[in-house]
Design an enzyme around this catalytic site. Structure first.
Site: not given
Ligand code: NAD
Length: 490
Positions: A149-150, A173, A225-226, A247, A281, A381
């Site tokens: 979401w960021n 998605k 994501g995370g 990522e 991130c 983090e």
């Molecule tokens: P998150 O992992 O909670 O969610 C990311 C995405 O994954 C969302 O679209 C979510 O709906 C989906 N998701 C959740 N569970 C899933 C599953 N079981 N199967 C498939 N999809 C699923 O992360 P967040 O809170 O949205 O984002 C924050 C994290 O993202 C932080 O850790 C941040 O460092 C990281 N991030 C990394 C980068 C990078 O380029 N390295 C960039 C931005 C954010």
């Protein structure tokens, strides 16, 4: 209140379940839009549409794909103000950042448009001169693109631009916390004239993401994501043995040496952690400072930090907006309290904003000091506006502290000693090392992490290999009969 629809096979639709998820404006905590919560069947339909469109898209000439990607870039630039406003309303990022990010997004599509008709293979000279050998790059098929979401649109561009340029079709998605800009962006995809089904956008929470990645017709997953979600996705995807790009998060060290330009380094430290309210991130959330300049740096940083202007993200004067959602707000406040209890010294900030005009999820820019690199605030983090300063005495200690992390996304080095800077850059475990700058991005440079920050690269021409299979083609030019019972190696 705006009600949004998902894009499946060129059709805009709400869910047959008639269920929606609310989208909140973090500036005032008000629900301002709704996104459909698609069923697994509807997600499956999106994958099937992408699969059906694959043949047409992959066989289109590179020039035609490039033309569409350039048209998309034009449209993004034309609608930059609108998209930036949507993004700032949905995730609370300040408009001066989102506007910049949208233009960077357009640049990313343009960069990969330039590669769509230059997907070169190579002719390989072999020991046996009677064999002709060459390689071709082939698209993978349907790719699932899952974003956080960021920074929804720039994160998506890192994936979508190379995926489309190389001839893949996609199902996107976006995060349930900030899907709107992606849905608005999908209108531009349509307007640019991409064939129906090449780009599909499904909405929903983690369960929707799970249904998407498990679909048998999905040939690759690219996820931002995370780390914990990545572990779940990796396990699911390992059953299918398909490629994946991850990522993920970081706890990036930003290292200031006593021979640095201290003014520049302090500005770099602020950019590293308080840009985007720390919700990035690559946040330089661990500031390692050489002990001889510790007090000067602390003082300068606290002074600058106390002047940061919190406010409405849509106001161009605002420097820091709210954090993006209630979960994030509660998590950050919890980590600040835990840091205090674990003995980290609070230098400034440390609570939600006391400005009574700000009703949203505001957290003061916060700085902790600790000599203990093992306290949680120094190793986990936060993904929020919280900096932890740690002292070091020698170069070796700086390297040890920098690398003493499960993450390896980015790092910064501030010094006037060019030899030291390059030596260190080679020893630091991170995908990106900045020297005398921080949080500076260009589309031509590879971006990604090592260790628990993920693997695979985004942006730069290297990404073309993330979205293609390399095929080797060998042609026999000889008229000689071969021995069928021995592998031909000469
Ligand atoms: P998150 O992992 O909670 O969610 C990311 C995405 O994954 C969302 O679209 C979510 O709906 C989906 N998701 C959740 N569970 C899933 C599953 N079981 N199967 C498939 N999809 C699923 O992360 P967040 O809170 O949205 O984002 C924050 C994290 O993202 C932080 O850790 C941040 O460092 C990281 N991030 C990394 C980068 C990078 O380029 N390295 C960039 C931005 C954010």
């Amino acid at each position: 209140m705006k009600i949004y629809q998902a894009l499946v096979g060129g059709q805009w639709k709400v869910s047959s379940s008639e269920r929606f998820l609310p989208s909140y404006n973090p500036y005032n905590q008000e629900e301002w839009a709704q996104i459909p919560l698609l069923t697994n069947e509807e997600i499956s339909e999106a994958v099937e549409c992408a699969h059906r469109s694959f043949k047409e898209w992959k066989n289109m000439s590179g020039l035609d794909r490039a033309t569409l990607l350039h048209r998309l870039s034009d449209l993004i630039e034309e609608h930059a103000d609108y998209l930036a406003e949507i993004e700032s309303t949905d995730n609370g990022k300040v408009i001066r950042e989102t506007k910049n990010q949208i233009l960077f997004t357009a640049r990313n599509y343009r960069y990969f448009a330039g590669y769509a008709d230059k997907l070169l293979g190579e002719a390989i000279p072999l020991d046996n001169r009677e064999l002709l050998d060459y390689t071709i790059m082939e698209p993978i098929g349907v790719v699932a693109l899952i974003t956080a979401w960021n920074s929804p649109l720039p994160l998506l561009a890192n994936k979508l631009a190379p995926a489309l340029a190389t001839g893949n079709t996609v199902v996107i998605k976006p995060s349930e916390h900030a899907s709107i800009s992606t849905l608005e962006f999908a209108r531009l995809i349509e307007k640019a004239g991409f064939p129906a089904g090449v780009v599909n956008v499904v909405t929903g929470d983690g369960k929707a993401g799970d249904a998407l990645i498990r679909h048998p017709l999905v040939g690759k997953v690219s996820f931002t994501g995370g780390t914990q979600t990545a572990q779940v996705i990796s396990r699911a995807v390992s059953e299918k043995l398909i490629p994946i790009t991850l990522e993920l998060g970081g706890k990036s060290p930003n290292i200031i040496f006593e021979d640095a330009d201290i003014d520049e380094a302090v500005i770099g430290a602020v950019a590293g952690i308080f840009g985007a309210s720390g919700q990035t991130c690559i946040a330089g959330s661990r500031l390692l400072v050489q002990r001889s300049i510790l007090e000067i740096v602390k003082q300068a940083l606290v002074e600058k930090t106390n002047k940061i202007k919190l406010g409405n993200p849509l106001d161009s004067e605002t420097e820091m907006g709210p954090v993006a959602n209630i979960n994030q707000f509660n998590k950050i406040i919890g980590m600040i309290e835990e840091a205090k209890n674990q003995g980290a010294i609070l230098l400034c900030g440390g609570k939600s904003s006391e400005n009574s005009n700000l009703k949203g999820f505001y957290i003061e820019p916060t700085i902790f000091y600790t000599e203990n690199p093992k306290v949680n605030i120094a190793c986990e983090e936060v993904f929020g506006p919280v900096l932890t300063i740690l002292p070091f005495d020698s170069v070796e200690e700086a390297i040890h502290l920098a690398n003493d992390s499960v993450y390896g996304l980015a790092a910064g080095i501030w010094t006037r000693d060019i030899k030291k800077a390059h030596r260190l850059a080679q020893q630091i475990e991170a995908g990106t090392v900045w020297i005398n700058t921080y949080r500076t991005s260009q589309v031509g440079t590879p971006f990604g992490g090592i260790k628990q920050s993920g693997f695979g690269r985004e942006r730069s021409w290297h990404t073309l290999y993330e979205y293609t299979h390399m095929k080797n083609i060998m042609v026999n030019l000889s008229d000689n009969k071969r021995d069928p019972f021995s592998m031909q190696t000469k």
